[in-house]
Design an enzyme around this catalytic site. Structure first.
Site, PDB file in Angstrom:
ATOM      1  N   TRP A 175      -7.393   4.222 -10.262  1.00  0.00           N
ATOM      2  CA  TRP A 175      -6.643   4.165  -9.005  1.00  0.00           C
ATOM      3  C   TRP A 175      -7.410   3.354  -7.955  1.00  0.00           C
ATOM      4  O   TRP A 175      -6.830   2.534  -7.255  1.00  0.00           O
ATOM      5  CB  TRP A 175      -6.356   5.585  -8.495  1.00  0.00           C
ATOM      6  CG  TRP A 175      -5.581   5.590  -7.220  1.00  0.00           C
ATOM      7  CD1 TRP A 175      -6.067   5.780  -5.961  1.00  0.00           C
ATOM      8  CD2 TRP A 175      -4.172   5.385  -7.061  1.00  0.00           C
ATOM      9  NE1 TRP A 175      -5.056   5.711  -5.039  1.00  0.00           N
ATOM     10  CE2 TRP A 175      -3.880   5.463  -5.697  1.00  0.00           C
ATOM     11  CE3 TRP A 175      -3.130   5.142  -7.957  1.00  0.00           C
ATOM     12  CZ2 TRP A 175      -2.599   5.317  -5.185  1.00  0.00           C
ATOM     13  CZ3 TRP A 175      -1.847   4.998  -7.447  1.00  0.00           C
ATOM     14  CH2 TRP A 175      -1.597   5.082  -6.080  1.00  0.00           C
ATOM     15  N   HIS A 218       1.586   4.280  -3.010  1.00  0.00           N
ATOM     16  CA  HIS A 218       1.438   5.721  -2.794  1.00  0.00           C
ATOM     17  C   HIS A 218       2.755   6.456  -2.976  1.00  0.00           C
ATOM     18  O   HIS A 218       2.771   7.599  -3.434  1.00  0.00           O
ATOM     19  CB  HIS A 218       0.827   6.005  -1.420  1.00  0.00           C
ATOM     20  CG  HIS A 218      -0.652   5.834  -1.416  1.00  0.00           C
ATOM     21  ND1 HIS A 218      -1.261   4.598  -1.329  1.00  0.00           N
ATOM     22  CD2 HIS A 218      -1.648   6.742  -1.528  1.00  0.00           C
ATOM     23  CE1 HIS A 218      -2.570   4.764  -1.391  1.00  0.00           C
ATOM     24  NE2 HIS A 218      -2.834   6.056  -1.511  1.00  0.00           N
ATOM     25  N   TYR A 246       0.836  -1.197   0.000  1.00  0.00           N
ATOM     26  CA  TYR A 246       0.000   0.000   0.000  1.00  0.00           C
ATOM     27  C   TYR A 246       0.873   1.250   0.000  1.00  0.00           C
ATOM     28  O   TYR A 246       0.677   2.169  -0.789  1.00  0.00           O
ATOM     29  CB  TYR A 246      -0.935  -0.012   1.216  1.00  0.00           C
ATOM     30  CG  TYR A 246      -1.791   1.224   1.312  1.00  0.00           C
ATOM     31  CD1 TYR A 246      -3.027   1.281   0.681  1.00  0.00           C
ATOM     32  CD2 TYR A 246      -1.358   2.347   2.016  1.00  0.00           C
ATOM     33  CE1 TYR A 246      -3.814   2.425   0.756  1.00  0.00           C
ATOM     34  CE2 TYR A 246      -2.137   3.483   2.096  1.00  0.00           C
ATOM     35  CZ  TYR A 246      -3.352   3.516   1.459  1.00  0.00           C
ATOM     36  OH  TYR A 246      -4.121   4.650   1.519  1.00  0.00           O
TER      37      TYR A 246
END
Length: 105
Positions: free
Chosen positions: A73, A22, A18
């Protein structure tokens, strides 16, 4: 200003992935957010994520939600987040219970 706060949950074993995703935020998504004046900060505690974000107004949020890059996204992030029955990241909107020194929208 329109402020939102949300909680999400990372799938087991996916927190590093994760963060990596990002850290490598797509340039087209970064451009969209910047153009709309959206600012976001995400905090983590174990497998929970707390997102705090602001935009100039509701119109900016609506435009971001409709943009195809946002939808791509969300699908990409659904691989590492808990999802709802539609396969989209499960997001819980948090109500304001206290604010001091600012005006959440």
């Amino acid at each position: 200003m329109k402020v939102i706060a949300q909680v999400l949950r990372v799938r087991p074993g996916c927190r590093d992935e994760y963060k990596r995703r990002h850290d490598e935020l797509w340039p087209e998504l970064a451009s969209l957010l910047a153009r709309l004046g959206i600012q976001t900060t995400i905090f983590a505690f174990e497998d929970l994520l707390f997102a705090y974000a602001s935009a100039p107004d509701e119109r900016a949020w609506d435009e971001a939600a409709r943009d195809p890059v946002t939808r791509r996204w969300e699908a990409y992030m659904a691989e590492v987040l808990e999802t709802d029955e539609r396969g989209l990241p499960r997001v819980v909107d948090l109500p304001v219970v206290f604010s001091f020194g600012n005006t959440p929208g």
